[in-house]
Design a protein around this motif. Structure first.
Motif, PDB file in Angstrom:
ATOM      1  N   ALA A 157       0.883  -1.187   0.102  1.00 63.87           N
ATOM      2  CA  ALA A 157      -0.019   0.297  -0.101  1.00 63.87           C
ATOM      3  C   ALA A 157       0.588   1.166  -0.514  1.00 63.87           C
ATOM      4  CB  ALA A 157      -0.871   0.424   0.975  1.00 63.87           C
ATOM      5  N   ASP A 158       1.760   1.274   1.043  1.00 62.87           N
ATOM      6  CA  ASP A 158       3.248   2.271   1.304  1.00 62.87           C
ATOM      7  C   ASP A 158       3.118   2.941  -0.439  1.00 62.87           C
ATOM      8  OD1 ASP A 158       2.477   2.236   3.542  1.00 62.87           O
ATOM      9  OD2 ASP A 158       3.764   1.990   4.189  1.00 62.87           O
ATOM     10  N   ALA A 159       3.462   1.738  -1.208  1.00 64.64           N
ATOM     11  CA  ALA A 159       4.581   1.544  -2.949  1.00 64.64           C
ATOM     12  C   ALA A 159       3.571   1.974  -4.102  1.00 64.64           C
ATOM     13  CB  ALA A 159       4.976   0.651  -3.223  1.00 64.64           C
ATOM     14  N   GLY A 160       1.649   2.308  -3.286  1.00 66.22           N
ATOM     15  CA  GLY A 160       0.383   2.370  -3.764  1.00 66.22           C
ATOM     16  C   GLY A 160       0.419   1.719  -4.719  1.00 66.22           C
ATOM     17  N   ALA A 161       0.775   0.481  -4.681  1.00 69.24           N
ATOM     18  CA  ALA A 161       0.314  -1.095  -5.628  1.00 69.24           C
ATOM     19  C   ALA A 161      -1.079  -1.789  -5.433  1.00 69.24           C
ATOM     20  CB  ALA A 161       1.013  -2.256  -5.501  1.00 69.24           C
ATOM     21  N   SER A 162      -1.659  -1.289  -3.106  1.00 68.75           N
ATOM     22  CA  SER A 162      -2.660  -1.953  -3.391  1.00 68.75           C
ATOM     23  C   SER A 162      -3.139  -0.936  -2.423  1.00 68.75           C
ATOM     24  CB  SER A 162      -2.289  -3.851  -2.247  1.00 68.75           C
ATOM     25  OG  SER A 162      -1.488  -3.750  -3.174  1.00 68.75           O
ATOM     26  N   LYS A 163      -4.637  -1.532  -1.891  1.00 73.67           N
ATOM     27  CA  LYS A 163      -5.375  -0.314  -1.370  1.00 73.67           C
ATOM     28  C   LYS A 163      -5.571  -1.677  -0.028  1.00 73.67           C
ATOM     29  CE  LYS A 163      -5.554   2.898  -2.599  1.00 73.67           C
ATOM     30  NZ  LYS A 163      -5.341   4.771  -1.829  1.00 73.67           N
ATOM     31  N   ILE A 164      -5.640  -1.519   0.912  1.00 66.99           N
ATOM     32  CA  ILE A 164      -5.884  -2.730   2.348  1.00 66.99           C
ATOM     33  C   ILE A 164      -7.493  -2.019   2.852  1.00 66.99           C
ATOM     34  CG2 ILE A 164      -5.087  -3.360   4.849  1.00 66.99           C
ATOM     35  CD1 ILE A 164      -3.314  -2.144   4.023  1.00 66.99           C
ATOM     36  N   LEU A 165      -8.306  -3.421   3.307  1.00 66.31           N
ATOM     37  CA  LEU A 165      -9.450  -3.779   3.767  1.00 66.31           C
ATOM     38  C   LEU A 165      -9.703  -4.533   4.982  1.00 66.31           C
ATOM     39  CD1 LEU A 165     -11.710  -4.682   0.965  1.00 66.31           C
ATOM     40  CD2 LEU A 165     -12.036  -2.732   2.869  1.00 66.31           C
ATOM     41  N   ASP A 166      -9.540  -3.943   6.298  1.00 63.81           N
ATOM     42  CA  ASP A 166      -9.591  -4.382   7.562  1.00 63.81           C
ATOM     43  C   ASP A 166     -10.919  -5.453   8.391  1.00 63.81           C
ATOM     44  OD1 ASP A 166     -10.726  -4.509  10.442  1.00 63.81           O
ATOM     45  OD2 ASP A 166      -9.420  -3.720  10.586  1.00 63.81           O
ATOM     46  N   ASP A 167     -10.352  -6.514   7.918  1.00 62.04           N
ATOM     47  CA  ASP A 167     -10.919  -7.990   8.139  1.00 62.04           C
ATOM     48  C   ASP A 167     -11.967  -8.092   8.988  1.00 62.04           C
ATOM     49  OD1 ASP A 167     -10.241 -11.024   7.224  1.00 62.04           O
ATOM     50  OD2 ASP A 167     -11.401 -11.061   9.435  1.00 62.04           O
ATOM     51  N   SER A 168     -11.855  -7.306   9.515  1.00 60.22           N
ATOM     52  CA  SER A 168     -13.501  -6.874  11.048  1.00 60.22           C
ATOM     53  C   SER A 168     -14.451  -5.878  10.300  1.00 60.22           C
ATOM     54  CB  SER A 168     -13.063  -6.443  11.979  1.00 60.22           C
ATOM     55  OG  SER A 168     -12.803  -5.060  12.506  1.00 60.22           O
ATOM     56  N   THR A 169     -13.850  -5.258   8.842  1.00 56.31           N
ATOM     57  CA  THR A 169     -15.151  -4.182   8.838  1.00 56.31           C
ATOM     58  C   THR A 169     -15.811  -4.472   7.220  1.00 56.31           C
ATOM     59  OG1 THR A 169     -13.777  -1.540   8.390  1.00 56.31           O
ATOM     60  CG2 THR A 169     -14.843  -2.452  10.723  1.00 56.31           C
ATOM     61  N   MET A 170     -14.811  -5.107   6.252  1.00 54.87           N
ATOM     62  CA  MET A 170     -14.808  -4.912   5.107  1.00 54.87           C
ATOM     63  C   MET A 170     -16.568  -5.189   4.248  1.00 54.87           C
ATOM     64  SD  MET A 170     -12.788  -8.881   4.175  1.00 54.87           S
ATOM     65  CE  MET A 170     -13.305  -8.859   2.522  1.00 54.87           C
ATOM     66  N   LYS A 171     -17.048  -6.350   5.226  1.00 50.75           N
ATOM     67  CA  LYS A 171     -18.292  -6.238   4.718  1.00 50.75           C
ATOM     68  C   LYS A 171     -19.186  -5.321   4.173  1.00 50.75           C
ATOM     69  CE  LYS A 171     -20.401  -9.935   6.592  1.00 50.75           C
ATOM     70  NZ  LYS A 171     -21.729 -11.292   7.547  1.00 50.75           N
ATOM     71  N   GLU A 172     -19.325  -4.224   5.779  1.00 49.90           N
ATOM     72  CA  GLU A 172     -19.341  -3.100   5.130  1.00 49.90           C
ATOM     73  C   GLU A 172     -18.876  -1.914   3.910  1.00 49.90           C
ATOM     74  OE1 GLU A 172     -20.636  -5.303   8.311  1.00 49.90           O
ATOM     75  OE2 GLU A 172     -19.065  -4.046   8.485  1.00 49.90           O
ATOM     76  N   THR A 173     -17.526  -1.999   3.746  1.00 48.94           N
ATOM     77  CA  THR A 173     -16.848  -1.487   3.169  1.00 48.94           C
ATOM     78  C   THR A 173     -16.005  -2.022   1.789  1.00 48.94           C
ATOM     79  OG1 THR A 173     -14.931  -2.019   4.544  1.00 48.94           O
ATOM     80  CG2 THR A 173     -15.592  -0.324   5.052  1.00 48.94           C
ATOM     81  N   MET A 174     -16.624  -2.798   1.168  1.00 51.79           N
ATOM     82  CA  MET A 174     -15.926  -3.958   0.489  1.00 51.79           C
ATOM     83  C   MET A 174     -16.877  -3.157  -0.657  1.00 51.79           C
ATOM     84  SD  MET A 174     -16.789  -7.694   0.126  1.00 51.79           S
ATOM     85  CE  MET A 174     -16.270  -7.783  -1.529  1.00 51.79           C
ATOM     86  N   SER A 175     -17.741  -2.902  -1.020  1.00 51.90           N
ATOM     87  CA  SER A 175     -18.139  -2.827  -1.860  1.00 51.90           C
ATOM     88  C   SER A 175     -17.833  -1.825  -2.800  1.00 51.90           C
ATOM     89  CB  SER A 175     -20.028  -2.949  -2.290  1.00 51.90           C
ATOM     90  OG  SER A 175     -20.498  -3.959  -2.265  1.00 51.90           O
ATOM     91  N   ASP A 176     -17.800  -0.638  -1.807  1.00 48.86           N
ATOM     92  CA  ASP A 176     -17.799   1.320  -2.232  1.00 48.86           C
ATOM     93  C   ASP A 176     -16.403   0.983  -2.007  1.00 48.86           C
ATOM     94  OD1 ASP A 176     -19.457   1.907  -1.509  1.00 48.86           O
ATOM     95  OD2 ASP A 176     -19.262   2.117   0.587  1.00 48.86           O
TER      96      ASP A 176
END
Length: 370
Positions: A306-325
């Motif tokens: 993520a620091d290199a700009g290759a990825s974004k990070i999703l938190d395992d505990s909240t991904m159900k609510e945030t992944m689609s956006d």
């Protein structure tokens, strides 16, 4: 002169097994006369993956030791003694010049026995926080190849060399149109590839279940979803092909090269091998670090990307609510995907397997000359 004989020990997960197979392929490429033997356990994925790659494998009877008390722990001392005896026999029969540990508990007994017998041990460590087996074997190691400089904090730094993780050379070079055809997809809709690792990932699967209608129906995505064998039957009943014509649900992906080539965006755990493959293929990614790994090394892996700009990070505990956006924000932004692609490629170390194989063969040759 004798042929080089290299024994590779790896087991448990694809994160250990596939780097070992990549090293074996590079060894055979550099010296086709090299004799190679794998050691693993019968009840894990190496027992299927290694023969499929064209290599022989011997089994030892060993398993992990659970940190909390279980009845299985009572059997562990017997397994350990048996595995050490089996390791002695394998080493005596095969007579390797080098033993390579790529981690996993199957590598412990054979690596320890080789070290005690004076056989050179080489370690390949995939993660920024080394696994228990490789930390235990480090004192015997002639050379330790790492993917992350951070691993030096836990290993003898005088023995380490940062090479990156060995990745399968067959993962690149597939034309996207050919890959789309392999999955029966069109070229006018984006493709999301979702992976939970060789065993599947429960929270990723649950998040996909909760978000499938939005991603498939509303966002109009074509989806490849590798869910793991333990979850496949239930999910197949919930998501039938008639209702989800642009979903390809699978327990395991044998055609990884086509899957990567077809994908515009990948959602994955942040295991070291997965990260290395994403770098090699240049795939923009959404990484969901597992909270259930030693040293939280997946978070460290994901942060580096993520620091290199290759990825974004999703938190395992909240991904159900945030992944689609997040998925929709990325997958329809071609400019952003292109910059993530370039960043991933700049992190890649495609020559890792070749560099490691070259040094292994040099150690083997020096033993043959003695």
């Amino acid at each position: 002169m004798d042929k080089p004989r290299i024994l590779l020990a790896a087991g448990g997960t694809g994160g250990h097994v596939y780097p070992a197979i990549s090293i074996a392929d590079a060894l055979k490429e550099q010296n086709p006369e090299t004799e190679i033997l794998f050691v693993g356990t019968r009840d894990h994925m190496e027992w299927r993956a290694v023969p499929k790659a064209g290599y022989d494998i011997e089994s030892i009877w060993i398993s992990g030791f659970h940190r909390r008390f279980t009845l299985k722990n009572l059997v562990f001392p017997f397994k350990l003694v048996t595995s050490l005896a089996q390791s002695l026999k394998i080493l005596a029969d095969f007579r390797p010049q080098v033993v390579v540990s790529c981690g996993g508990y199957a590598a412990g007994p054979i690596g320890w026995t080789a070290g005690k017998k004076g056989i050179p041990v080489v370690i390949q460590e995939q993660n920024s926080f080394p696994g228990v087996t490789n930390r235990l074997l480090a004192k015997f190691a002639t050379k330790i190849f790492t993917a992350f400089k951070e691993a030096d904090r836990y290993l003898p730094a005088s023995k380490t060399q940062v090479t990156g993780n060995p990745t399968r050379a067959t993962l690149t070079g597939v034309d996207k149109s050919v890959a789309l055809s392999a999955f029966g997809f069109d070229d006018d809709k984006p493709v999301l590839l979702v992976m939970g690792g060789s065993g599947g990932a429960k929270t990723i699967n649950e998040a996909m279940k909760a978000n499938m209608k939005r991603l498939h129906d509303e966002a109009g995505l074509q989806i490849i979803w590798q869910c793991g064998s333990r979850y496949y039957d239930q999910l197949k009943n919930e998501f039938n092909a008639h209702d989800y014509k642009n979903l390809r649900l699978t327990a395991f992906l044998d055609n990884m090269a086509e899957a990567y080539a077809a994908a515009d965006l990948v959602m994955s755990r942040a295991g070291a091998s997965s990260c290395s493959e994403l770098m090699l293929t240049g795939k923009p990614s959404v990484l969901v670090p597992s909270p259930n790994v030693a040293g939280d090394h997946q978070t460290q892996n994901a942060k580096a990307m993520a620091d290199a700009g290759a990825s974004k990070i999703l938190d395992d505990s909240t991904m159900k609510e945030t992944m689609s956006d997040l998925v929709e924000e990325l997958i329809y932004n071609q400019e952003h995907l292109k910059s993530m692609n370039q960043a991933a490629l700049e992190l890649a170390k495609p020559e890792a397997a070749q560099l490691i194989a070259k040094e292994i063969l040099e150690i083997a040759t020096s033993k043959l000359d003695q």
